[in-house]
Write a protein that holds these residues in place. Structure first.
Motif, short mmCIF file in Angstrom:
data_model
loop_
_atom_site.label_atom_id
_atom_site.label_comp_id
_atom_site.label_asym_id
_atom_site.label_seq_id
_atom_site.Cartn_x
_atom_site.Cartn_y
_atom_site.Cartn_z
N PHE A 7 -48.23 0.61 -2.20
CA PHE A 7 -47.85 -0.61 -1.48
C PHE A 7 -47.60 -0.29 -0.02
O PHE A 7 -46.74 0.52 0.30
CB PHE A 7 -46.58 -1.23 -2.10
N LEU A 9 -50.24 -0.23 3.50
CA LEU A 9 -51.33 0.65 3.92
C LEU A 9 -51.22 0.98 5.39
O LEU A 9 -52.19 0.96 6.14
CB LEU A 9 -52.68 0.01 3.59
N GLY A 10 -50.00 1.28 5.82
CA GLY A 10 -49.78 1.77 7.18
C GLY A 10 -49.99 3.27 7.18
O GLY A 10 -50.72 3.83 6.35
N VAL A 12 -48.01 5.91 6.37
CA VAL A 12 -47.61 6.69 5.18
C VAL A 12 -48.47 6.31 3.97
O VAL A 12 -48.96 7.18 3.24
CB VAL A 12 -46.11 6.46 4.86
N VAL A 30 -52.37 -1.57 -1.73
CA VAL A 30 -51.98 -2.99 -1.68
C VAL A 30 -51.33 -3.25 -0.32
O VAL A 30 -50.43 -2.50 0.09
CB VAL A 30 -50.94 -3.34 -2.77
N VAL A 32 -50.13 -6.76 2.40
CA VAL A 32 -50.13 -8.20 2.66
C VAL A 32 -51.07 -8.54 3.82
O VAL A 32 -51.44 -9.69 4.00
CB VAL A 32 -48.70 -8.72 3.01
N LYS A 36 -56.04 -4.91 6.94
CA LYS A 36 -55.90 -3.51 6.51
C LYS A 36 -56.62 -3.29 5.17
O LYS A 36 -57.28 -2.26 4.97
CB LYS A 36 -54.43 -3.14 6.38
N CYS A 84 -44.64 2.12 0.20
CA CYS A 84 -44.66 2.74 1.53
C CYS A 84 -44.59 1.68 2.61
O CYS A 84 -45.19 1.84 3.68
CB CYS A 84 -45.94 3.55 1.72
N VAL A 85 -43.91 0.56 2.35
CA VAL A 85 -43.86 -0.51 3.36
C VAL A 85 -42.90 -0.12 4.48
O VAL A 85 -42.06 0.77 4.31
CB VAL A 85 -43.45 -1.86 2.72
N GLY A 86 -43.01 -0.83 5.59
CA GLY A 86 -42.20 -0.46 6.76
C GLY A 86 -40.72 -0.81 6.58
O GLY A 86 -40.36 -1.73 5.84
N THR A 87 -39.87 -0.04 7.25
CA THR A 87 -38.42 -0.32 7.29
C THR A 87 -37.98 -0.19 8.76
O THR A 87 -37.23 0.73 9.10
CB THR A 87 -37.63 0.67 6.41
N VAL A 103 -41.22 -6.43 -2.07
CA VAL A 103 -42.06 -5.65 -2.99
C VAL A 103 -41.33 -5.46 -4.32
O VAL A 103 -41.93 -5.56 -5.39
CB VAL A 103 -42.45 -4.29 -2.36
N LEU A 160 -44.16 14.26 6.07
CA LEU A 160 -45.36 14.70 6.79
C LEU A 160 -45.26 14.31 8.26
O LEU A 160 -44.66 13.30 8.61
CB LEU A 160 -46.59 14.06 6.15
N GLU A 162 -46.86 13.00 11.72
CA GLU A 162 -48.02 12.27 12.24
C GLU A 162 -48.85 13.25 13.05
O GLU A 162 -48.31 14.08 13.78
CB GLU A 162 -47.58 11.09 13.11
N LYS A 211 -33.80 12.64 4.08
CA LYS A 211 -34.71 12.24 5.17
C LYS A 211 -33.92 12.01 6.47
O LYS A 211 -34.38 12.37 7.56
CB LYS A 211 -35.42 10.95 4.74
N1 LIG Z 1 -44.89 7.01 10.28
C1 LIG Z 1 -44.31 8.12 9.92
O1 LIG Z 1 -44.56 9.20 10.46
C2 LIG Z 1 -43.34 8.13 8.78
C3 LIG Z 1 -42.98 9.36 8.25
C4 LIG Z 1 -42.08 9.40 7.19
C5 LIG Z 1 -41.57 8.22 6.69
N2 LIG Z 1 -41.92 7.03 7.23
C6 LIG Z 1 -41.35 5.82 6.65
O2 LIG Z 1 -42.32 5.27 5.77
C7 LIG Z 1 -42.27 3.85 5.79
C8 LIG Z 1 -43.60 3.27 6.20
O3 LIG Z 1 -43.90 3.73 7.51
P1 LIG Z 1 -45.30 3.47 8.19
O4 LIG Z 1 -45.29 4.14 9.51
O5 LIG Z 1 -46.40 3.77 7.22
O6 LIG Z 1 -45.22 1.85 8.38
P2 LIG Z 1 -46.34 0.84 8.91
O7 LIG Z 1 -45.62 -0.24 9.63
O8 LIG Z 1 -47.45 1.61 9.58
O9 LIG Z 1 -46.95 0.24 7.58
C9 LIG Z 1 -46.25 -0.56 6.68
C10 LIG Z 1 -47.27 -1.43 5.93
O10 LIG Z 1 -46.59 -2.16 4.92
C11 LIG Z 1 -47.23 -3.39 4.80
N3 LIG Z 1 -46.40 -4.34 4.05
C12 LIG Z 1 -45.29 -5.02 4.44
N4 LIG Z 1 -44.82 -5.79 3.43
C13 LIG Z 1 -45.64 -5.60 2.37
C14 LIG Z 1 -45.65 -6.09 1.03
N5 LIG Z 1 -44.74 -6.98 0.59
N6 LIG Z 1 -46.63 -5.66 0.22
C15 LIG Z 1 -47.56 -4.76 0.65
N7 LIG Z 1 -47.58 -4.27 1.91
C16 LIG Z 1 -46.64 -4.68 2.75
C17 LIG Z 1 -47.50 -3.80 6.25
O11 LIG Z 1 -48.49 -4.82 6.35
C18 LIG Z 1 -47.95 -2.46 6.83
O12 LIG Z 1 -49.35 -2.29 6.74
C19 LIG Z 1 -41.12 3.51 6.73
O13 LIG Z 1 -39.94 3.38 5.96
C20 LIG Z 1 -41.03 4.71 7.62
O14 LIG Z 1 -39.74 4.86 8.17
C21 LIG Z 1 -42.81 6.98 8.28
#
Ligand SMILES: NC(=O)c1ccc[n+]([C@@H]2O[C@H](COP(=O)([O-])OP(=O)(O)OC[C@H]3O[C@@H](n4cnc5c(N)ncnc54)[C@H](O)[C@@H]3O)[C@@H](O)[C@H]2O)c1
Length: 439
Positions: A7, A9-10, A12, A30, A32, A36, A84-87, A103, A160, A162, A211
């Motif tokens: 869940f 597709l950003g 992570v 998956v 929304v 993507k 893996c949705v955003g926070t 989710v 991991l 980036e 974390k």
């Molecule tokens: N980017 C990093 O380097 C990194 C590293 C470790 C942890 N994280 C953590 O991982 C999480 C995700 O980070 P990211 O950078 O991949 O975020 P991101 O914003 O790139 O991606 C999040 C995705 O979730 C999707 N989304 C939102 N609501 C949804 C739902 N109800 N169903 C399905 N998809 C939904 C969004 O459309 C978006 O594509 C965050 O908590 C972040 O803190 C990020």
């Protein structure tokens, strides 16, 4: 091999989905966001990263990785969900958990009619207790089932970097699995089976916190290095040469040394040297907010110990350990001396045992330091730790001296305030008369 729904597709989610597919799992992404989902379906990665473009294309072409906006359908065809949705930050700095909550509600409803045990794994970064307080109740309400019984719940933070995350996926620094029960952690451990690095299976909130400990430390390292660089530059010397030497010390600097929570630092070096460096920086008109915060942070730890004693309701206090470091008689800038001074100032009846400290043998700066703070120290020191324990309604353990600790009764006896996490203290877990200063 597992059937996995990812869940979000950003960054992570995209990396996790492609790498898990490459390991032979069947993965459904998956999101929304239909754009993507369309990108993944076309075999294109949603993020720019070394190797992720080719990997996504290969996995989509082979059918190992697909994508959809239909959460219910994805759950119907999988056994485990990685969320893996955003926070992101709220405007005031808090954590947005709305996407996680949504989710959880979706997954809860989708697993309501499932006969087999589905496992929900949160990979997003979230503050400790978020899973327990915000995710599990929604999963249970939506499904009408019980977490840890009818379905599994785990937390699997992402470590991991980036830029090199595909490489890091196959060579992680560690794998941390928070689990509500073993059966929840097992399928997560299987996803990473064979990968190098230590594996930790821990309670949900411990996994959530790791974390934050990691990222706070990484931020601290950058800030520290930059402040050392700033003062070096102001003094006209090469900060990289200094830090090359600094980082080459893997005994005291780049090592586990000094990284376990406990009491304040003290002694004749750390406070003096931090004070002098900060003083010199001010003189050079240089601001070093992290280094300037060290002594106030240290004082806060002494405040915490004092407050624990005050909150215990006791008036008669015993102290085991007085020197700044166990096994020495160095009292200079010992935080235990400062704590003793404060307790005496507030009228607590204090008795102290430290087998290395003999008042009659204190000399020079050591003697002067203690005379200025606890003039009647000799009257407070008891040779036998059992006398200190017998006197006390609360005992402060400030040194892990086995002989002194042997004076603590196995059961009953005074309350304990532990500043050092002495060996055997874990057996006190659940004892309301035992308080660790930071655990
Ligand atoms: N980017 C990093 O380097 C990194 C590293 C470790 C942890 N994280 C953590 O991982 C999480 C995700 O980070 P990211 O950078 O991949 O975020 P991101 O914003 O790139 O991606 C999040 C995705 O979730 C999707 N989304 C939102 N609501 C949804 C739902 N109800 N169903 C399905 N998809 C939904 C969004 O459309 C978006 O594509 C965050 O908590 C972040 O803190 C990020």
């Amino acid at each position: 091999m597992a059937r996995v729904a990812v869940f979000g597709l950003g960054y992570v989610g995209c990396v996790s989905a492609a790498c898990l597919a490459e390991r032979g799992n069947t993965v459904i992404g998956v999101d929304v966001n239909p754009d993507k989902v369309a990108m993944i379906r076309e075999g294109r990665s949603t993020v720019v990263e070394d190797r992720i473009g080719e990997l996504t294309a290969e996995m989509v072409a082979s059918g190992q990785l697909t994508a959809t906006t239909d959460a219910e359908a994805a759950i119907g065809e999988t056994d485990i969900a990685l969320v893996c949705v955003g926070t992101p930050s709220t405007p005031s700095g808090g954590l947005t958990t709305n996407y996680l909550q949504q989710v959880a509600e979706q997954i809860g409803e989708a697993i309501a009619s499932r006969e087999d045990r589905y496992t929900v794994v949160i990979r997003s970064t979230m503050l400790p207790t978020t899973c327990e307080n915000e995710i599990v109740p929604r999963l249970e309400a939506g499904s009408g089932k019980r977490a840890g019984v009818d379905f599994g719940v785990a937390v699997n933070p992402e470590f991991l970097r980036e830029g090199s995350s595909v490489k890091d996926f196959y060579d992680p620094p560690k794998t941390v699995i928070g689990q509500i029960d073993d059966a929840s952690g097992d399928p997560v451990a299987e996803l990473y089976e064979g990968l190098p690095g230590p594996l930790y299976r821990v309670p949900l909130k411990v996994a959530e916190m790791t974390k934050y400990a990691d990222n706070s430390f990484h931020a601290l390292k950058v800030g520290f290095a930059n402040e050392i660089g700033t003062i070096c530059s102001a003094l006209g010397l090469d900060s990289h040469q200094v830090m090359d030497i600094f980082t080459s010390d893997t005994k005291l600097n780049i090592s586990p040394a000094y990284l376990k929570p406990g009491f304040a630092f003290g002694g004749s070096c750390l406070p003096k040297d931090v004070r002098a460096l900060v003083h010199r920086a001010r003189h050079e008109d240089v601001s070093l907010p992290i280094l300037e915060a060290l002594l106030p942070s240290n004082t806060s730890q002494i405040d915490r110990a004092f407050r624990l004693v005050a909150a215990s309701g006791a008036r008669k206090v015993g102290m085991l350990g007085l020197a700044f470091k166990a096994g020495t008689d160095d009292l200079r800038e010992s935080p235990m001396v400062e704590l003793a001074e404060r307790l005496l100032g507030r009228g607590f009846e204090l008795r102290i045992h430290d087998r290395n400290v003999s008042v009659s043998r204190l000399l020079g700066a050591n003697q002067a330091y203690v005379d200025a703070r606890i003039p009647h120290l000799a009257d407070l020191m008891l040779h036998d730790p059992r006398e200190v324990v017998a006197h006390a309604e609360v005992v402060i353990v400030g040194a892990a001296d086995p002989e002194a600790l042997a004076a603590l009764p196995d059961e009953g006896g005074p309350k304990i305030i532990d500043l050092v996490r002495y060996p055997g203290s874990q057996s006190q877990e659940g004892n309301s008369d035992y308080h660790g200063i930071a655990w």
